[in-house]
Design a protein around this motif. Structure first.
Motif, PDB file in Angstrom:
ATOM      1  N   LEU A  88      -4.802  -4.003   2.244  1.00 22.93           N
ATOM      2  CA  LEU A  88      -3.592  -3.194   2.157  1.00 22.93           C
ATOM      3  C   LEU A  88      -3.243  -2.521   3.481  1.00 22.93           C
ATOM      4  O   LEU A  88      -2.068  -2.418   3.837  1.00 22.93           O
ATOM      5  CB  LEU A  88      -3.731  -2.152   1.044  1.00 22.93           C
ATOM      6  CG  LEU A  88      -3.691  -2.702  -0.372  1.00 22.93           C
ATOM      7  CD1 LEU A  88      -3.953  -1.595  -1.386  1.00 22.93           C
ATOM      8  CD2 LEU A  88      -2.350  -3.359  -0.653  1.00 22.93           C
ATOM      9  N   SER A  89      -4.239  -2.069   4.207  1.00 26.59           N
ATOM     10  CA  SER A  89      -3.940  -1.443   5.495  1.00 26.59           C
ATOM     11  C   SER A  89      -3.373  -2.462   6.477  1.00 26.59           C
ATOM     12  O   SER A  89      -2.468  -2.138   7.259  1.00 26.59           O
ATOM     13  CB  SER A  89      -5.182  -0.775   6.069  1.00 26.59           C
ATOM     14  OG  SER A  89      -6.173  -1.730   6.372  1.00 26.59           O
ATOM     15  N   VAL A  91      -1.594  -5.167   5.619  1.00 27.77           N
ATOM     16  CA  VAL A  91      -0.226  -5.469   5.166  1.00 27.77           C
ATOM     17  C   VAL A  91       0.725  -4.342   5.539  1.00 27.77           C
ATOM     18  O   VAL A  91       1.825  -4.589   6.062  1.00 27.77           O
ATOM     19  CB  VAL A  91      -0.214  -5.729   3.640  1.00 27.77           C
ATOM     20  CG1 VAL A  91       1.198  -5.736   3.092  1.00 27.77           C
ATOM     21  CG2 VAL A  91      -0.916  -7.036   3.337  1.00 27.77           C
ATOM     22  N   TYR A  92       0.332  -3.105   5.325  1.00 25.89           N
ATOM     23  CA  TYR A  92       1.218  -1.991   5.648  1.00 25.89           C
ATOM     24  C   TYR A  92       1.420  -1.844   7.149  1.00 25.89           C
ATOM     25  O   TYR A  92       2.507  -1.489   7.599  1.00 25.89           O
ATOM     26  CB  TYR A  92       0.682  -0.682   5.068  1.00 25.89           C
ATOM     27  CG  TYR A  92       1.021  -0.511   3.611  1.00 25.89           C
ATOM     28  CD1 TYR A  92       2.339  -0.388   3.189  1.00 25.89           C
ATOM     29  CD2 TYR A  92       0.031  -0.483   2.650  1.00 25.89           C
ATOM     30  CE1 TYR A  92       2.661  -0.246   1.863  1.00 25.89           C
ATOM     31  CE2 TYR A  92       0.340  -0.332   1.311  1.00 25.89           C
ATOM     32  CZ  TYR A  92       1.651  -0.217   0.924  1.00 25.89           C
ATOM     33  OH  TYR A  92       1.955  -0.084  -0.396  1.00 25.89           O
ATOM     34  N   SER A  93       0.401  -2.125   7.950  1.00 25.86           N
ATOM     35  CA  SER A  93       0.559  -1.955   9.390  1.00 25.86           C
ATOM     36  C   SER A  93       1.357  -3.091  10.022  1.00 25.86           C
ATOM     37  O   SER A  93       1.956  -2.907  11.074  1.00 25.86           O
ATOM     38  CB  SER A  93      -0.804  -1.839  10.069  1.00 25.86           C
ATOM     39  OG  SER A  93      -1.534  -3.030   9.939  1.00 25.86           O
ATOM     40  N   PHE A  96       5.155  -2.971   6.804  1.00 26.60           N
ATOM     41  CA  PHE A  96       5.869  -1.740   6.467  1.00 26.60           C
ATOM     42  C   PHE A  96       6.138  -0.871   7.702  1.00 26.60           C
ATOM     43  O   PHE A  96       7.260  -0.383   7.900  1.00 26.60           O
ATOM     44  CB  PHE A  96       5.054  -0.965   5.429  1.00 26.60           C
ATOM     45  CG  PHE A  96       5.729   0.252   4.889  1.00 26.60           C
ATOM     46  CD1 PHE A  96       6.882   0.148   4.136  1.00 26.60           C
ATOM     47  CD2 PHE A  96       5.212   1.505   5.147  1.00 26.60           C
ATOM     48  CE1 PHE A  96       7.509   1.276   3.651  1.00 26.60           C
ATOM     49  CE2 PHE A  96       5.827   2.631   4.656  1.00 26.60           C
ATOM     50  CZ  PHE A  96       6.980   2.519   3.907  1.00 26.60           C
ATOM     51  N   LEU A  97       5.136  -0.658   8.556  1.00 24.08           N
ATOM     52  CA  LEU A  97       5.309   0.187   9.736  1.00 24.08           C
ATOM     53  C   LEU A  97       6.341  -0.368  10.712  1.00 24.08           C
ATOM     54  O   LEU A  97       7.173   0.397  11.213  1.00 24.08           O
ATOM     55  CB  LEU A  97       3.968   0.420  10.427  1.00 24.08           C
ATOM     56  CG  LEU A  97       4.008   1.286  11.685  1.00 24.08           C
ATOM     57  CD1 LEU A  97       4.510   2.686  11.357  1.00 24.08           C
ATOM     58  CD2 LEU A  97       2.642   1.350  12.318  1.00 24.08           C
TER      59      LEU A  97
END
Length: 134
Positions: A88-89, A91-93, A96-97
């Motif tokens: 998840l980290s 994917v978000y980095s 999403f970021l």
């Protein structure tokens, strides 16, 4: 990723990758300078840090996979947590970021919107007081 975004080289410099004159993704970017600058900085950040992020996520997940086959339930649950947090980290980095940085990321020519108007006025007054009158 955000650190690489803030330290992207200037657009007019010779550093970095050269863009070809062929039409492509950069032709679809709106001609607003702020948006183009944010796109350029996000592209630099993903190019500079993408492999490192992927490598660190894969090593963490690779080490935790062996915990999933243990007989003790504590180690199995611990392995699941490590795999999920790492995935998840990543994917978000990577997804999403960058979207947030494209929409609201800072560019050098703009003041930070988080500063209050009184702090901006005080900074401008201090700059005016320090500059010699011509």
């Amino acid at each position: 990723l955000a650190h690489a975004y803030t330290h992207a080289p200037p657009a007019s410099g010779k550093k970095g990758r050269r863009r070809s004159s062929k039409s492509g993704f950069w032709d679809t970017v709106p001609k607003d300078y702020g948006l183009q600058e944010r796109f350029r900085r996000v592209d630099y950040a993903l190019t500079a840090m993408g492999r490192s992020l992927l490598g660190s996520a894969m090593t963490s997940i690779g080490c935790a996979v062996f915990l999933l086959f243990c007989t003790l339930q504590f180690f199995v649950k611990f392995g699941i947590v490590i795999v999920l947090v790492s995935a998840l980290s990543f994917v978000y980095s990577v997804l999403f970021l960058p979207v947030l940085l494209i929409l609201w990321g800072p560019i050098p020519e703009q003041r930070c919107p988080c500063l209050g108007s009184k702090r901006i006025e005080a900074a401008e007054a201090a700059e005016a007081a320090e500059s010699p009158d011509s």
